[in-house]
Design an enzyme around this catalytic site. Structure first.
Site, mmCIF file in Angstrom:
data_model
loop_
_atom_site.group_PDB
_atom_site.id
_atom_site.type_symbol
_atom_site.label_atom_id
_atom_site.label_comp_id
_atom_site.label_asym_id
_atom_site.label_seq_id
_atom_site.Cartn_x
_atom_site.Cartn_y
_atom_site.Cartn_z
ATOM 1 N N TYR A 124 36.252 49.698 34.494
ATOM 2 C CA TYR A 124 36.378 50.354 33.198
ATOM 3 C C TYR A 124 35.027 50.795 32.643
ATOM 4 C CZ TYR A 124 41.296 49.225 32.863
ATOM 5 O OH TYR A 124 42.638 49.162 33.079
ATOM 6 N N LYS A 171 39.853 38.913 43.814
ATOM 7 C CA LYS A 171 40.087 39.454 45.160
ATOM 8 C C LYS A 171 38.776 39.291 45.945
ATOM 9 C CE LYS A 171 42.923 41.737 47.908
ATOM 10 N NZ LYS A 171 44.233 41.280 48.335
ATOM 11 N N ASP A 204 46.840 39.116 44.496
ATOM 12 C CA ASP A 204 48.154 39.585 44.985
ATOM 13 C C ASP A 204 49.144 38.421 45.067
ATOM 14 O OD1 ASP A 204 46.249 38.894 46.858
ATOM 15 O OD2 ASP A 204 46.850 40.345 48.362
ATOM 16 N N ASP A 228 44.216 43.862 32.615
ATOM 17 C CA ASP A 228 45.018 44.921 32.004
ATOM 18 C C ASP A 228 46.410 44.953 32.646
ATOM 19 O OD1 ASP A 228 45.757 47.083 30.557
ATOM 20 O OD2 ASP A 228 44.360 48.499 31.457
#
Ligand code: NAI
Length: 333
Positions: A124, A171, A204, A228
């Site tokens: 972002y 991740k 995930d 988000d």
């Protein structure tokens, strides 16, 4: 004591749900003097900038704002005003409680967890460029300073609110440097809070776990983009976006707003659910130590849901935004 609060009605359904919320707060005797400022597309049209100086100054002065959603054009036009505002005020912690309300049809009526999202960096940062036609690069910025700061905030939040566990979603198996740094900072912060359990999950798998067994989570901390997406997912677990509140918190102030956006598909019809912004306003009242008023409004809101007679369209009813606000006002003690 009276308190000044900056009020940003926002776009789309924003002015409708903000008006309903202000009415409830006033009926509850919140003693707030609102300073209303327009930011976003409307400000750009009238004043040539999306965040006029006087709006920013008002938030800095009051240190508290209640904000409706702002529209961000997709794929073109000005960059997100929400992101710009969070950066301008260094509102680094986005706190999003996920708690079901009584009598709302949803998958997890008992769910009670809190998402803490880093608010100032990651993908972002808005650092995108065209390398050659047909190839674009978007930079993911992760810093030690911001990762440590948000991790400490999550543990501090857990300690203050008597929560038992903080989980980091990441991740780091793929993004070994960026998410690796975030994770390292998370465990560094964790070492200062031995009474709170710390664990991490790859994002995930974590999403699958959230849908299947969300009660295993308590406080969850993550980078900006993951936060988000995951907070909308969690809103879905408790009955939808109309119910999910949030706060953006930093050293210079705090801006309270719902998780949802400006809902252009239902704007102007007076049918939006004001619950999420009302719950955000309740968070705001607690932040400014108006606990009795916050509790009164929260109890009234819960009563309206328990009774189930007045419901907005997203909750399967046909009550208007204003009627819902009236019902909450009637239940105030
Ligand atoms: P959205 O959250 O505005 O709407 C998604 C769906 O949920 C729509 O069907 C909408 O009608 C429904 N919904 C949302 N809030 C509701 C409410 N209070 N009551 C009843 N139904 C509600 O998401 P969308 O459509 O992706 O975004 C629309 C605009 O909002 C975009 O410009 C986006 O950038 C902006 N946005 C702004 C945010 C903010 O100001 N913090 C946050 C998220 C999106």
């Amino acid at each position: 004591m009276r308190q000044k609060v900056t009020l940003i009605p926002g776009d789309g359904i924003g002015p409708e749900i903000i008006a309903a919320t202000v009415r409830v707060l006033e009926a509850a005797g919140a003693e707030i003097d609102w300073e209303t400022h327009i930011i976003g597309a409307q400000a750009l049209e009238k004043q040539g900038t999306t965040i006029p100086d006087e709006a920013l100054e008002s938030i800095k002065r009051n240190r508290i704002a209640l904000k409706g959603p702002l529209t961000t054009p997709v794929g073109k036009g000005f960059t997100s005003v929400n992101v710009a505002l969070r950066k301008a005020l260094d509102l680094y912690a986005n706190v999003r409680p996920v708690r079901a309300l009584p009598n709302v049809p949803c998958r997890y009526p008992e769910l009670d967890l809190v998402i803490i999202r880093e608010n100032t960096e990651d993908l972002y940062s808005g650092l995108e460029h065209v390398v050659v036609p047909g190839v674009v690069e978007s930079l993911k910025i992760i810093t030690e300073k911001a990762s440590l700061r948000i991790s400490k905030y999550a543990f501090e939040y857990a300690r203050k609110n008597k929560r038992r566990k903080v989980t980091a979603f990441h991740k780091a198996n793929i993004m070994k440097l960026s998410d690796g740094l975030f994770l390292e900072c998370f465990y560094r912060a964790a070492s200062e809070y031995p009474e709170i359990q710390a664990e991490d999950k790859i994002i995930d798998n974590a999403c699958m776990q959230l849908v299947m067994k969300p009660e295993q989570f308590d406080v969850i901390v993550m980078e900006n983009l993951y936060g988000d997406i995951v907070s909308d997912l969690c809103a879905g677990l408790i009955g939808g976006l109309g119910l999910a509140p949030g706060a953006n918190i930093g050293e210079q102030g705090a801006v309270f707003e719902a998780v949802h956006g400006s809902a252009p598909d239902i704007a102007g019809q007076g049918i939006a659910n004001p619950t999420a912004i009302l719950l955000s306003a309740i968070m705001m009242l607690r932040h400014i130590e108006k606990h009795d008023i916050a509790n009164n409004i929260e109890n009234a809101l819960i009563e309206v849901y328990k009774e189930g007679k007045v419901r907005t369209k997203d909750m399967g009813g046909n009550s208007k935004t204003a009627e819902f606000a009236n019902a909450v006002i009637e239940k105030l003690s």
